[in-house]
Design an enzyme around this catalytic site. Sequence first.
Site, mmCIF file in Angstrom:
data_model
loop_
_atom_site.group_PDB
_atom_site.id
_atom_site.type_symbol
_atom_site.label_atom_id
_atom_site.label_comp_id
_atom_site.label_asym_id
_atom_site.label_seq_id
_atom_site.Cartn_x
_atom_site.Cartn_y
_atom_site.Cartn_z
ATOM 1 C CB CYS A 86 -1.035 -0.120 1.086
ATOM 2 S SG CYS A 86 -2.517 1.091 0.911
ATOM 3 C CG HIS A 203 -3.371 -3.632 3.562
ATOM 4 N ND1 HIS A 203 -2.320 -3.122 4.289
ATOM 5 C CD2 HIS A 203 -3.977 -2.560 2.895
ATOM 6 C CE1 HIS A 203 -2.481 -1.626 4.139
ATOM 7 N NE2 HIS A 203 -3.366 -1.328 3.299
ATOM 8 C CD GLU A 205 -0.535 -5.486 6.151
ATOM 9 O OE1 GLU A 205 -0.594 -6.327 4.851
ATOM 10 O OE2 GLU A 205 -0.916 -4.441 5.980
#
Lengths: 225, 79
Positions: A86, A203, A205
């Site tokens: 990002c 994302h 994660e």
Amino acid sequence: MKFGIVVFPGSNCDQDCLSVIQNVFQCPVQTIWHKETTLPHVDVVILPGGFSYGDYLRPGAIAKVSPIMPAIVSFANKGGPVLGICNGFQILIEAGLLPGALMRNKGLKFLCQDVFLRLMNTGTPFTRKGSRTSGYAMPIAHMEGNYFIDSVGLKRLQDKGQVVFQYIDSQGRVTDLGNPNGSVFGIAGICNEKGNVLGLMPHPERVCESVLGGVDGKFIFESLL
Amino acid sequence: MKAKIFVNYKPGVLDPEAKAILQATHSLGFSLVQSINKGKYFEVELQAPTLDVANDQIKELCEKLLANTVIETFNFEIL
């Protein structure tokens, strides 16, 4: 594998990355403050998401002149794996480690939603455990994720396999409807020519623990181990 | 010395924000307006021994920071 997560003023996804690497993958990981001028001994560098420098001037524009950046560029030029998520992707682009530009979303709205992705390149250190036939669901949260590159640049990316992730619709097709932000060629993530630098807007994660809604991001970290 | 710097998108780069501003302009009744381009304006005060040095400094500042040369162009005047 030792991970290093760079923290800029305004980064806010560093703790998510840290938590996933420590708790889900049980790997050594440390944060690296942007004012350092050398990297500690790490095998992978992550530039996390957030709003470094408040996105002032342009997202990533000021972070690219942080003291730590020359060391990251040198690490990348020597083949070290660098993952930009990002805002991290925006910083890599501003720093010239990845080509093209990330612009304001076509619909002019901040997008906070799940997207479907298809993986186009399993040859990078971040994607070798991924599958080209699966779809991956990951969340995006951005205002400037609209990837732009001119037609000559796009052809180069396509020819050299640098398009790594594309947005797809629920039928697995790259369509305007499946593209949340207007990115050219539905591009959600690209790598450099050597494949050791990857930037993506979604994302991963945030999708490594089923209790949080999905595990489609795990393969990116697993590929690095 | 003062540099007045304009940074704009290159022709051909789609700017949905400028489009939205144009739509709002038309909603207000300004039917004579045909197009709007939105850019950035910077004022930079600097001390340089000559105008040439100032020009070089400002050009480099634009290329390295103030403009994203992939999608933006810049022009400036120094007074």
